[in-house]
Design an enzyme around this catalytic site. Structure first.
Site, PDB file in Angstrom:
ATOM      1  N   TYR A  52       0.851  -1.187   0.000  1.00  0.00           N
ATOM      2  CA  TYR A  52       0.000   0.000   0.000  1.00  0.00           C
ATOM      3  C   TYR A  52       0.887   1.237   0.000  1.00  0.00           C
ATOM      4  CZ  TYR A  52      -3.960   2.911   1.723  1.00  0.00           C
ATOM      5  OH  TYR A  52      -4.954   3.849   1.893  1.00  0.00           O
ATOM      6  N   LYS A  75      -1.880  -1.317  -3.683  1.00  0.00           N
ATOM      7  CA  LYS A  75      -2.932  -0.301  -3.632  1.00  0.00           C
ATOM      8  C   LYS A  75      -2.231   1.042  -3.773  1.00  0.00           C
ATOM      9  CE  LYS A  75      -6.517   1.746  -0.687  1.00  0.00           C
ATOM     10  NZ  LYS A  75      -7.100   1.808   0.681  1.00  0.00           N
TER      11      LYS A  75
END
Length: 300
Positions: free
Chosen positions: A135, A164
Protein backbone atom coordinates in the site's frame (compact mmCIF):
# COMPACT_ATOMS: atom_id res chain seq x y z
CA UNK A 1 -3.33 -18.06 -4.39
CA UNK A 2 -6.68 -16.41 -5.03
CA UNK A 3 -6.69 -13.94 -7.90
CA UNK A 4 -7.47 -10.42 -6.72
CA UNK A 5 -9.45 -8.14 -9.02
CA UNK A 6 -12.62 -6.05 -8.95
CA UNK A 7 -14.04 -3.54 -6.48
CA UNK A 8 -13.56 -4.04 -2.75
CA UNK A 9 -15.41 -1.69 -0.38
CA UNK A 10 -13.15 -0.95 2.60
CA UNK A 11 -15.49 -1.39 5.53
CA UNK A 12 -16.17 0.68 8.60
CA UNK A 13 -16.11 -0.94 12.02
CA UNK A 14 -19.62 -0.17 13.36
CA UNK A 15 -19.82 0.81 17.00
CA UNK A 16 -22.57 1.14 19.59
CA UNK A 17 -20.61 3.73 21.58
CA UNK A 18 -17.02 4.69 22.33
CA UNK A 19 -16.40 1.32 23.97
CA UNK A 20 -18.43 -1.41 22.27
CA UNK A 21 -18.20 -2.63 18.69
CA UNK A 22 -21.55 -3.51 17.10
CA UNK A 23 -20.69 -7.06 16.07
CA UNK A 24 -24.25 -7.87 15.00
CA UNK A 25 -24.25 -4.77 12.82
CA UNK A 26 -20.84 -5.77 11.45
CA UNK A 27 -22.24 -9.12 10.36
CA UNK A 28 -25.34 -7.50 8.87
CA UNK A 29 -23.24 -5.03 6.90
CA UNK A 30 -21.15 -7.86 5.46
CA UNK A 31 -24.34 -9.64 4.43
CA UNK A 32 -25.56 -6.46 2.69
CA UNK A 33 -22.32 -6.36 0.66
CA UNK A 34 -22.69 -9.99 -0.33
CA UNK A 35 -26.25 -9.24 -1.51
CA UNK A 36 -24.94 -6.20 -3.43
CA UNK A 37 -22.71 -8.48 -5.49
CA UNK A 38 -19.32 -6.95 -4.73
CA UNK A 39 -16.23 -9.00 -5.50
CA UNK A 40 -15.06 -8.81 -1.92
CA UNK A 41 -14.44 -6.55 1.05
CA UNK A 42 -11.44 -5.12 2.87
CA UNK A 43 -11.52 -4.81 6.66
CA UNK A 44 -9.28 -3.35 9.37
CA UNK A 45 -8.14 -0.55 7.09
CA UNK A 46 -8.01 3.18 7.74
CA UNK A 47 -11.76 3.46 7.12
CA UNK A 48 -12.19 0.66 9.65
CA UNK A 49 -10.34 2.74 12.27
CA UNK A 50 -7.70 0.05 12.75
CA UNK A 51 -5.48 2.41 14.74
CA UNK A 52 -8.34 2.86 17.24
CA UNK A 53 -8.92 -0.87 17.71
CA UNK A 54 -7.21 -3.12 20.21
CA UNK A 55 -5.27 -6.18 19.08
CA UNK A 56 -8.10 -8.38 20.34
CA UNK A 57 -10.70 -6.37 18.42
CA UNK A 58 -8.69 -6.57 15.20
CA UNK A 59 -8.33 -10.32 15.61
CA UNK A 60 -12.05 -10.73 16.30
CA UNK A 61 -12.99 -8.59 13.28
CA UNK A 62 -11.12 -11.05 11.06
CA UNK A 63 -12.68 -14.08 12.70
CA UNK A 64 -16.21 -12.68 12.50
CA UNK A 65 -15.77 -11.65 8.86
CA UNK A 66 -14.42 -15.06 7.83
CA UNK A 67 -17.29 -16.78 9.64
CA UNK A 68 -19.92 -14.50 8.09
CA UNK A 69 -18.57 -14.72 4.55
CA UNK A 70 -18.15 -18.52 4.55
CA UNK A 71 -16.28 -18.40 1.25
CA UNK A 72 -18.97 -16.43 -0.60
CA UNK A 73 -16.65 -13.56 -1.51
CA UNK A 74 -13.02 -12.53 -1.16
CA UNK A 75 -11.74 -11.07 2.12
CA UNK A 76 -8.72 -8.76 2.30
CA UNK A 77 -7.50 -7.85 5.79
CA UNK A 78 -5.53 -4.75 6.67
CA UNK A 79 -2.57 -5.89 8.78
CA UNK A 80 -0.70 -2.62 9.22
CA UNK A 81 1.38 -1.96 12.29
CA UNK A 82 4.16 0.42 13.20
CA UNK A 83 6.73 -2.34 13.69
CA UNK A 84 7.56 -5.23 11.41
CA UNK A 85 7.15 -7.74 14.25
CA UNK A 86 3.60 -6.54 14.95
CA UNK A 87 2.70 -6.54 11.27
CA UNK A 88 3.84 -10.16 11.05
CA UNK A 89 1.56 -11.09 13.96
CA UNK A 90 -1.48 -9.45 12.36
CA UNK A 91 -0.71 -10.91 8.93
CA UNK A 92 -0.19 -14.43 10.23
CA UNK A 93 -3.42 -14.24 12.21
CA UNK A 94 -5.35 -13.15 9.13
CA UNK A 95 -3.98 -16.07 7.12
CA UNK A 96 -4.61 -18.60 9.88
CA UNK A 97 -8.18 -17.34 10.38
CA UNK A 98 -8.98 -17.95 6.73
CA UNK A 99 -8.70 -14.54 5.02
CA UNK A 100 -7.74 -14.50 1.34
CA UNK A 101 -5.09 -11.76 1.36
CA UNK A 102 -3.54 -8.98 3.44
CA UNK A 103 -3.22 -5.25 2.78
CA UNK A 104 0.00 -3.85 4.20
CA UNK A 105 1.23 -0.28 4.45
CA UNK A 106 4.70 0.77 5.61
CA UNK A 107 5.31 2.14 9.10
CA UNK A 108 3.31 5.34 9.38
CA UNK A 109 5.11 7.13 12.26
CA UNK A 110 8.76 6.31 11.56
CA UNK A 111 8.68 7.66 7.97
CA UNK A 112 11.04 4.89 6.85
CA UNK A 113 13.42 5.10 3.90
CA UNK A 114 12.83 2.99 0.82
CA UNK A 115 15.34 0.32 1.82
CA UNK A 116 13.59 0.00 5.19
CA UNK A 117 10.18 -0.25 3.50
CA UNK A 118 11.54 -2.99 1.25
CA UNK A 119 12.74 -5.03 4.24
CA UNK A 120 9.45 -4.46 6.07
CA UNK A 121 7.30 -5.66 3.18
CA UNK A 122 9.60 -8.58 2.39
CA UNK A 123 9.81 -9.76 6.00
CA UNK A 124 6.05 -9.70 6.52
CA UNK A 125 5.25 -11.35 3.19
CA UNK A 126 7.75 -14.14 3.74
CA UNK A 127 6.10 -15.00 7.07
CA UNK A 128 2.93 -16.17 5.24
CA UNK A 129 1.91 -17.86 2.02
CA UNK A 130 -1.24 -15.98 0.95
CA UNK A 131 -1.16 -12.87 -1.29
CA UNK A 132 0.04 -9.54 0.05
CA UNK A 133 -1.16 -6.24 -1.39
CA UNK A 134 1.29 -3.53 -0.42
CA UNK A 135 0.00 0.00 0.00
CA UNK A 136 1.43 3.34 -1.09
CA UNK A 137 -0.33 6.21 0.67
CA UNK A 138 1.98 9.17 1.34
CA UNK A 139 -0.87 11.23 2.80
CA UNK A 140 -1.27 8.72 5.64
CA UNK A 141 2.21 7.31 6.05
CA UNK A 142 4.25 10.37 5.16
CA UNK A 143 6.26 8.43 2.56
CA UNK A 144 5.74 8.12 -1.19
CA UNK A 145 7.35 4.77 -1.93
CA UNK A 146 9.74 4.93 -4.86
CA UNK A 147 8.81 3.23 -8.11
CA UNK A 148 11.96 1.10 -8.13
CA UNK A 149 11.27 -0.14 -4.60
CA UNK A 150 7.73 -1.13 -5.56
CA UNK A 151 8.93 -2.97 -8.64
CA UNK A 152 11.80 -4.65 -6.80
CA UNK A 153 9.75 -6.02 -3.92
CA UNK A 154 7.09 -7.23 -6.36
CA UNK A 155 9.79 -8.95 -8.40
CA UNK A 156 11.69 -10.43 -5.44
CA UNK A 157 8.81 -11.69 -3.27
CA UNK A 158 6.42 -14.08 -5.04
CA UNK A 159 3.41 -13.52 -2.78
CA UNK A 160 3.59 -9.72 -3.01
CA UNK A 161 1.17 -9.67 -5.89
CA UNK A 162 -0.55 -6.26 -5.84
CA UNK A 163 -0.21 -2.65 -4.76
CA UNK A 164 -2.93 -0.30 -3.63
CA UNK A 165 -1.72 2.93 -5.23
CA UNK A 166 -2.99 6.03 -3.41
CA UNK A 167 -0.38 8.66 -4.17
CA UNK A 168 -2.83 10.58 -6.35
CA UNK A 169 -0.46 10.31 -9.33
CA UNK A 170 -1.99 8.57 -12.31
CA UNK A 171 1.48 8.57 -13.81
CA UNK A 172 2.75 6.41 -10.98
CA UNK A 173 -0.09 3.92 -11.44
CA UNK A 174 0.70 3.84 -15.15
CA UNK A 175 4.41 3.25 -14.59
CA UNK A 176 3.82 0.42 -12.13
CA UNK A 177 1.48 -1.25 -14.62
CA UNK A 178 3.83 -0.79 -17.56
CA UNK A 179 7.06 -1.72 -15.78
CA UNK A 180 5.74 -4.24 -13.28
CA UNK A 181 4.15 -6.67 -15.71
CA UNK A 182 4.14 -10.24 -14.35
CA UNK A 183 5.53 -8.99 -11.01
CA UNK A 184 2.90 -6.75 -9.42
CA UNK A 185 -0.59 -5.53 -10.31
CA UNK A 186 -2.26 -2.25 -9.39
CA UNK A 187 -5.41 -1.54 -7.41
CA UNK A 188 -6.70 2.02 -7.41
CA UNK A 189 -6.71 3.56 -3.93
CA UNK A 190 -7.92 7.04 -4.86
CA UNK A 191 -11.64 7.78 -4.93
CA UNK A 192 -11.28 10.37 -7.66
CA UNK A 193 -9.00 8.39 -10.00
CA UNK A 194 -10.99 5.18 -10.40
CA UNK A 195 -11.70 5.16 -14.13
CA UNK A 196 -8.35 6.74 -14.91
CA UNK A 197 -6.55 3.99 -12.99
CA UNK A 198 -8.55 1.23 -14.70
CA UNK A 199 -7.80 2.74 -18.10
CA UNK A 200 -4.04 2.62 -17.50
CA UNK A 201 -4.27 -1.02 -16.44
CA UNK A 202 -5.35 -1.28 -12.80
CA UNK A 203 -7.16 -4.54 -12.09
CA UNK A 204 -9.23 -3.36 -9.13
CA UNK A 205 -10.28 -0.63 -6.75
CA UNK A 206 -10.20 -0.55 -2.94
CA UNK A 207 -13.11 1.85 -2.51
CA UNK A 208 -14.37 3.94 0.39
CA UNK A 209 -17.40 5.07 -1.61
CA UNK A 210 -18.14 1.39 -2.16
CA UNK A 211 -19.48 1.32 1.39
CA UNK A 212 -22.17 3.78 0.42
CA UNK A 213 -22.98 2.73 -3.16
CA UNK A 214 -21.61 -0.82 -3.61
CA UNK A 215 -23.81 -1.63 -6.59
CA UNK A 216 -22.83 1.58 -8.37
CA UNK A 217 -19.06 1.15 -7.99
CA UNK A 218 -19.38 -2.48 -9.07
CA UNK A 219 -21.32 -1.41 -12.15
CA UNK A 220 -18.71 1.23 -12.97
CA UNK A 221 -15.97 -1.39 -12.85
CA UNK A 222 -17.86 -3.85 -15.05
CA UNK A 223 -18.68 -1.16 -17.62
CA UNK A 224 -15.01 -0.22 -17.94
CA UNK A 225 -13.95 -3.85 -18.24
CA UNK A 226 -16.59 -4.42 -20.93
CA UNK A 227 -15.42 -1.37 -22.86
CA UNK A 228 -18.61 0.62 -22.29
CA UNK A 229 -16.78 3.81 -21.45
CA UNK A 230 -19.66 6.20 -22.08
CA UNK A 231 -21.80 4.32 -19.57
CA UNK A 232 -18.88 4.13 -17.13
CA UNK A 233 -18.27 7.88 -17.31
CA UNK A 234 -21.98 8.55 -16.75
CA UNK A 235 -21.80 6.53 -13.53
CA UNK A 236 -18.56 8.21 -12.50
CA UNK A 237 -19.98 11.68 -13.05
CA UNK A 238 -22.69 10.79 -10.54
CA UNK A 239 -20.12 9.38 -8.09
CA UNK A 240 -17.57 12.19 -8.22
CA UNK A 241 -19.28 14.59 -5.78
CA UNK A 242 -19.21 11.81 -3.17
CA UNK A 243 -15.63 10.91 -4.07
CA UNK A 244 -14.53 14.54 -3.80
CA UNK A 245 -16.26 14.91 -0.40
CA UNK A 246 -14.54 11.79 0.91
CA UNK A 247 -11.12 12.81 -0.42
CA UNK A 248 -11.28 16.49 0.47
CA UNK A 249 -13.02 16.62 3.83
CA UNK A 250 -10.44 14.95 6.03
CA UNK A 251 -13.39 13.11 7.60
CA UNK A 252 -13.80 10.10 5.34
CA UNK A 253 -14.38 7.77 8.32
CA UNK A 254 -17.08 9.99 9.82
CA UNK A 255 -18.70 10.51 6.42
CA UNK A 256 -18.81 6.80 5.72
CA UNK A 257 -20.17 5.79 9.12
CA UNK A 258 -22.85 8.48 8.96
CA UNK A 259 -23.74 7.40 5.43
CA UNK A 260 -24.18 3.84 6.63
CA UNK A 261 -26.64 5.07 9.23
CA UNK A 262 -28.52 7.13 6.65
CA UNK A 263 -28.87 3.95 4.59
CA UNK A 264 -30.23 2.06 7.58
CA UNK A 265 -27.02 0.04 7.97
CA UNK A 266 -24.74 -0.15 11.02
CA UNK A 267 -22.42 2.81 11.54
CA UNK A 268 -22.27 4.41 14.95
CA UNK A 269 -19.77 6.90 16.34
CA UNK A 270 -16.07 7.06 15.66
CA UNK A 271 -13.67 6.64 18.52
CA UNK A 272 -12.06 9.80 19.79
CA UNK A 273 -10.26 11.91 18.74
CA UNK A 274 -12.54 11.79 15.67
CA UNK A 275 -15.62 13.95 16.19
CA UNK A 276 -18.96 13.72 14.34
CA UNK A 277 -19.76 15.70 11.21
CA UNK A 278 -20.88 19.28 11.65
CA UNK A 279 -24.46 20.21 10.74
CA UNK A 280 -23.21 21.67 7.46
CA UNK A 281 -21.22 18.54 6.60
CA UNK A 282 -24.17 16.33 7.50
CA UNK A 283 -26.45 18.34 5.23
CA UNK A 284 -23.90 18.10 2.41
CA UNK A 285 -23.74 14.33 2.79
CA UNK A 286 -27.53 14.01 2.75
CA UNK A 287 -27.72 16.09 -0.41
CA UNK A 288 -25.09 13.93 -2.13
CA UNK A 289 -26.84 10.73 -1.08
CA UNK A 290 -30.19 12.03 -2.24
CA UNK A 291 -28.69 12.66 -5.67
CA UNK A 292 -27.36 9.11 -5.64
CA UNK A 293 -30.77 7.72 -4.62
CA UNK A 294 -29.36 5.85 -1.65
CA UNK A 295 -30.78 7.86 1.25
CA UNK A 296 -33.13 5.96 3.52
CA UNK A 297 -35.37 8.91 4.40
CA UNK A 298 -36.97 7.18 7.34
CA UNK A 299 -33.66 6.97 9.16
CA UNK A 300 -33.01 10.64 9.78
Amino acid sequence: MKKLEGVFPVLVTPMKNQTDIDWDGYRQNIEHFIEAGVTGIAINGSTGEFVSLTKEERFKAVEVAVDQIKGRMTLIVGTAAETTAEAIIYTQQAEQAGADAALLINSYYAHPKDEEIYVHFKSVAESVKFPIMIYNNPFTSGVDIGLETILKVGRDVPNITHIKESSGSIGKARDIVRQGQNDIEVFCGSEDLAIESLLVGAVGWISVSGNIVPELVTKLYSQVKEGNLEAAWAIYDRLLPLCAFLEGSGKYVQITKRAMELKGWAGGPCRLPRLPLTEEEDAQLKAIMTNLDVLAIEHY
